[in-house]
Scaffold this motif. Structure first.
Motif, PDB file in Angstrom:
ATOM      1  N   THR A 108       0.845  -1.191   0.000  1.00  0.00           N
ATOM      2  CA  THR A 108       0.000   0.000   0.000  1.00  0.00           C
ATOM      3  C   THR A 108       0.879   1.238   0.000  1.00  0.00           C
ATOM      4  O   THR A 108       1.725   1.409   0.893  1.00  0.00           O
ATOM      5  N   ALA A 109       0.693   2.108  -1.008  1.00  0.00           N
ATOM      6  CA  ALA A 109       1.434   3.368  -1.023  1.00  0.00           C
ATOM      7  C   ALA A 109       0.972   4.248   0.125  1.00  0.00           C
ATOM      8  O   ALA A 109      -0.223   4.334   0.426  1.00  0.00           O
ATOM      9  N   VAL A 110       1.922   4.881   0.792  1.00  0.00           N
ATOM     10  CA  VAL A 110       1.615   5.774   1.912  1.00  0.00           C
ATOM     11  C   VAL A 110       1.569   7.200   1.363  1.00  0.00           C
ATOM     12  O   VAL A 110       2.595   7.773   0.996  1.00  0.00           O
ATOM     13  N   ALA A 111       0.377   7.761   1.300  1.00  0.00           N
ATOM     14  CA  ALA A 111       0.211   9.123   0.792  1.00  0.00           C
ATOM     15  C   ALA A 111       0.540  10.142   1.877  1.00  0.00           C
ATOM     16  O   ALA A 111       0.557   9.825   3.073  1.00  0.00           O
ATOM     17  N   GLY A 112       0.796  11.367   1.449  1.00  0.00           N
ATOM     18  CA  GLY A 112       0.963  12.460   2.402  1.00  0.00           C
ATOM     19  C   GLY A 112       2.377  12.731   2.850  1.00  0.00           C
ATOM     20  O   GLY A 112       2.590  13.518   3.783  1.00  0.00           O
ATOM     21  N   ILE A 113       3.378  12.104   2.209  1.00  0.00           N
ATOM     22  CA  ILE A 113       4.776  12.428   2.534  1.00  0.00           C
ATOM     23  C   ILE A 113       5.104  13.753   1.846  1.00  0.00           C
ATOM     24  O   ILE A 113       5.037  13.863   0.620  1.00  0.00           O
ATOM     25  N   PRO A 114       5.461  14.791   2.591  1.00  0.00           N
ATOM     26  CA  PRO A 114       5.767  16.083   1.957  1.00  0.00           C
ATOM     27  C   PRO A 114       7.132  16.070   1.291  1.00  0.00           C
ATOM     28  O   PRO A 114       7.892  15.098   1.419  1.00  0.00           O
ATOM     29  N   ALA A 115       7.450  17.140   0.574  1.00  0.00           N
ATOM     30  CA  ALA A 115       8.798  17.289   0.026  1.00  0.00           C
ATOM     31  C   ALA A 115       9.789  17.263   1.182  1.00  0.00           C
ATOM     32  O   ALA A 115       9.596  17.923   2.212  1.00  0.00           O
ATOM     33  N   VAL A 116      10.843  16.477   1.027  1.00  0.00           N
ATOM     34  CA  VAL A 116      11.810  16.266   2.110  1.00  0.00           C
ATOM     35  C   VAL A 116      13.029  17.141   1.876  1.00  0.00           C
ATOM     36  O   VAL A 116      13.528  17.258   0.758  1.00  0.00           O
ATOM     37  N   ALA A 117      13.500  17.755   2.960  1.00  0.00           N
ATOM     38  CA  ALA A 117      14.671  18.645   2.912  1.00  0.00           C
ATOM     39  C   ALA A 117      15.728  18.148   3.883  1.00  0.00           C
ATOM     40  O   ALA A 117      15.432  17.366   4.797  1.00  0.00           O
ATOM     41  N   PRO A 118      16.982  18.582   3.697  1.00  0.00           N
ATOM     42  CA  PRO A 118      18.040  18.169   4.614  1.00  0.00           C
ATOM     43  C   PRO A 118      17.684  18.457   6.073  1.00  0.00           C
ATOM     44  O   PRO A 118      17.195  19.540   6.396  1.00  0.00           O
ATOM     45  N   GLY A 119      17.927  17.469   6.922  1.00  0.00           N
ATOM     46  CA  GLY A 119      17.665  17.624   8.349  1.00  0.00           C
ATOM     47  C   GLY A 119      16.266  17.260   8.774  1.00  0.00           C
ATOM     48  O   GLY A 119      15.975  17.221   9.980  1.00  0.00           O
ATOM     49  N   ASP A 120      15.362  16.991   7.822  1.00  0.00           N
ATOM     50  CA  ASP A 120      13.998  16.609   8.190  1.00  0.00           C
ATOM     51  C   ASP A 120      13.999  15.297   8.978  1.00  0.00           C
ATOM     52  O   ASP A 120      14.825  14.409   8.726  1.00  0.00           O
ATOM     53  N   ASP A 121      13.070  15.202   9.915  1.00  0.00           N
ATOM     54  CA  ASP A 121      12.899  14.000  10.728  1.00  0.00           C
ATOM     55  C   ASP A 121      12.062  13.008   9.922  1.00  0.00           C
ATOM     56  O   ASP A 121      10.839  13.039   9.957  1.00  0.00           O
ATOM     57  N   LEU A 122      12.726  12.128   9.195  1.00  0.00           N
ATOM     58  CA  LEU A 122      12.017  11.232   8.288  1.00  0.00           C
ATOM     59  C   LEU A 122      11.097  10.257   9.026  1.00  0.00           C
ATOM     60  O   LEU A 122       9.962  10.032   8.568  1.00  0.00           O
ATOM     61  N   PRO A 123      11.520   9.668  10.156  1.00  0.00           N
ATOM     62  CA  PRO A 123      10.569   8.811  10.882  1.00  0.00           C
ATOM     63  C   PRO A 123       9.298   9.559  11.282  1.00  0.00           C
ATOM     64  O   PRO A 123       8.192   9.007  11.182  1.00  0.00           O
ATOM     65  N   ALA A 124       9.431  10.813  11.691  1.00  0.00           N
ATOM     66  CA  ALA A 124       8.248  11.593  12.080  1.00  0.00           C
ATOM     67  C   ALA A 124       7.356  11.867  10.877  1.00  0.00           C
ATOM     68  O   ALA A 124       6.121  11.795  10.985  1.00  0.00           O
ATOM     69  N   LEU A 125       7.942  12.168   9.725  1.00  0.00           N
ATOM     70  CA  LEU A 125       7.150  12.413   8.522  1.00  0.00           C
ATOM     71  C   LEU A 125       6.384  11.155   8.115  1.00  0.00           C
ATOM     72  O   LEU A 125       5.208  11.220   7.738  1.00  0.00           O
ATOM     73  N   ALA A 144       6.878  -3.355  -3.992  1.00  0.00           N
ATOM     74  CA  ALA A 144       6.486  -2.025  -3.518  1.00  0.00           C
ATOM     75  C   ALA A 144       6.537  -0.993  -4.630  1.00  0.00           C
ATOM     76  O   ALA A 144       5.731  -0.053  -4.661  1.00  0.00           O
ATOM     77  N   ALA A 145       7.477  -1.156  -5.572  1.00  0.00           N
ATOM     78  CA  ALA A 145       7.611  -0.182  -6.658  1.00  0.00           C
ATOM     79  C   ALA A 145       6.348  -0.098  -7.503  1.00  0.00           C
ATOM     80  O   ALA A 145       6.067   0.946  -8.096  1.00  0.00           O
ATOM     81  N   LEU A 146       5.564  -1.156  -7.549  1.00  0.00           N
ATOM     82  CA  LEU A 146       4.345  -1.155  -8.358  1.00  0.00           C
ATOM     83  C   LEU A 146       3.318  -0.170  -7.819  1.00  0.00           C
ATOM     84  O   LEU A 146       2.481   0.325  -8.570  1.00  0.00           O
ATOM     85  N   VAL A 147       3.380   0.126  -6.516  1.00  0.00           N
ATOM     86  CA  VAL A 147       2.442   1.103  -5.948  1.00  0.00           C
ATOM     87  C   VAL A 147       3.110   2.448  -5.686  1.00  0.00           C
ATOM     88  O   VAL A 147       2.432   3.473  -5.593  1.00  0.00           O
ATOM     89  N   MET A 148       4.445   2.468  -5.566  1.00  0.00           N
ATOM     90  CA  MET A 148       5.164   3.714  -5.307  1.00  0.00           C
ATOM     91  C   MET A 148       5.340   4.543  -6.574  1.00  0.00           C
ATOM     92  O   MET A 148       5.297   5.771  -6.532  1.00  0.00           O
ATOM     93  N   GLY A 149       5.564   3.889  -7.706  1.00  0.00           N
ATOM     94  CA  GLY A 149       5.811   4.596  -8.948  1.00  0.00           C
ATOM     95  C   GLY A 149       7.269   5.007  -9.091  1.00  0.00           C
ATOM     96  O   GLY A 149       8.064   4.870  -8.161  1.00  0.00           O
ATOM     97  N   GLU A 150       7.607   5.522 -10.275  1.00  0.00           N
ATOM     98  CA  GLU A 150       8.990   5.890 -10.593  1.00  0.00           C
ATOM     99  C   GLU A 150       9.125   7.349 -11.022  1.00  0.00           C
ATOM    100  O   GLU A 150      10.217   7.811 -11.287  1.00  0.00           O
ATOM    101  N   GLY A 151       8.010   8.086 -11.124  1.00  0.00           N
ATOM    102  CA  GLY A 151       8.085   9.439 -11.653  1.00  0.00           C
ATOM    103  C   GLY A 151       7.517  10.473 -10.714  1.00  0.00           C
ATOM    104  O   GLY A 151       8.039  10.724  -9.624  1.00  0.00           O
TER     105      GLY A 151
END
Length: 255
Positions: A8-25, A214-221
């Motif tokens: 299942t693709a997880v929607a709602g991940i924002p644009a990620v920047a250096p230093g972002d807390d990835l586990p929290a996102l 997982a790539a089948l639901v995540m996409g490549e573009g």
């Protein structure tokens, strides 16, 4: 082996920047989608957002190509600055022809351009950014897993994935660069097949298989879904990280 497997693709991940807390996102996106991590779950996380959070950007305007980079750039017709970065991330150049540069990455992967990419990298401010792979994808996966355990109380398996080409096959497929909390490679040598024959060479690239699914639901573009929740992928094989998937140079059959 799992009886029912879902991606299942997880929607709602924002644009990620250096230093972002990835586990929290990721935890916030899971909560927003109504998903709750359970024991035995795994997450496949695109290398790109891991590298972004770890600040693995290089501005090509700061790169001065070496003589070797200029030579390879002329052969491959690639930006000499990008070629210089590829060389800095590689132990060996294996093939250089027009539009193709295959290297052995410093972590042992045989791949195009050392995994350095400019797609889905924001350069609207005038910078010419390229994105390198994480310094240690297995460590990145372990950090993500520990952070999610702290936030959710559940430690899922984590795979850091990237898209790879394959010898003699067209197209790319997702593979595991890093893994934590699951068996990246399952050794079935010594078991028997349906007819009692002993398996002599069978090793299953478990983490690669999950990454490919997982790539089948995540996409490549431009899909914007760089995380997938994998449910039902339980296995009782010993945990081993993704470095186990890298074939030693001594076993390189193409040299």
């Amino acid at each position: 082996m799992a009886q029912a497997l879902s991606f299942t693709a997880v929607a709602g991940i924002p644009a990620v920047a250096p230093g972002d807390d990835l586990p929290a996102l990721i935890a916030a996106a899971l909560a927003q989608s109504g998903s709750t991590l359970t024991e035995g779950d795994a997450l496949v996380v695109a290398q790109k957002i891991v590298s972004k959070s770890e600040g693995r950007f290089i501005d090509l305007r700061t790169v001065t190509p070496s003589a070797r980079a200029l030579e390879l750039a002329a052969i491959t017709r690639k930006d000499a600055r990008l070629v210089e970065l590829v060389l800095s991330e590689s132990n060996e150049v294996l093939r250089a022809v027009p539009h193709v540069l295959i290297v052995r990455h410093r972590l042992g992967y045989v791949m195009a351009n050392a995994g350095i990419d400019r797609s889905n990298v924001d350069s609207r401010d005038g910078a010419e950014r390229a994105l390198l792979l994480p310094v240690d994808p297995d460590t990145s996966a372990a950090r993500l897993r520990a952070g999610l355990r702290t936030l959710t109380g559940v430690a899922p398996g984590v795979i850091v994935s990237d898209s790879f080409g394959r010898p003699w096959r067209n197209g790319v497929i997702n593979i595991a660069l890093g893994a934590a909390g699951l068996p990246a490679l399952i050794d079935r040598r010594g078991e028997t097949d349906l007819y009692g024959r002993r398996l002599e060479v069978t090793q299953v690239a478990w983490a690669d298989g999950l990454a490919a699914g997982a790539a089948l639901v995540m996409g490549e573009g431009a899909e914007g879904t760089p995380v997938a929740l994998v449910r039902g992928a339980r296995h009782d094989a010993p945990e081993v990280n993704a470095q186990a998937l890298v074939r030693p140079i001594a076993e390189d059959l193409f040299r």
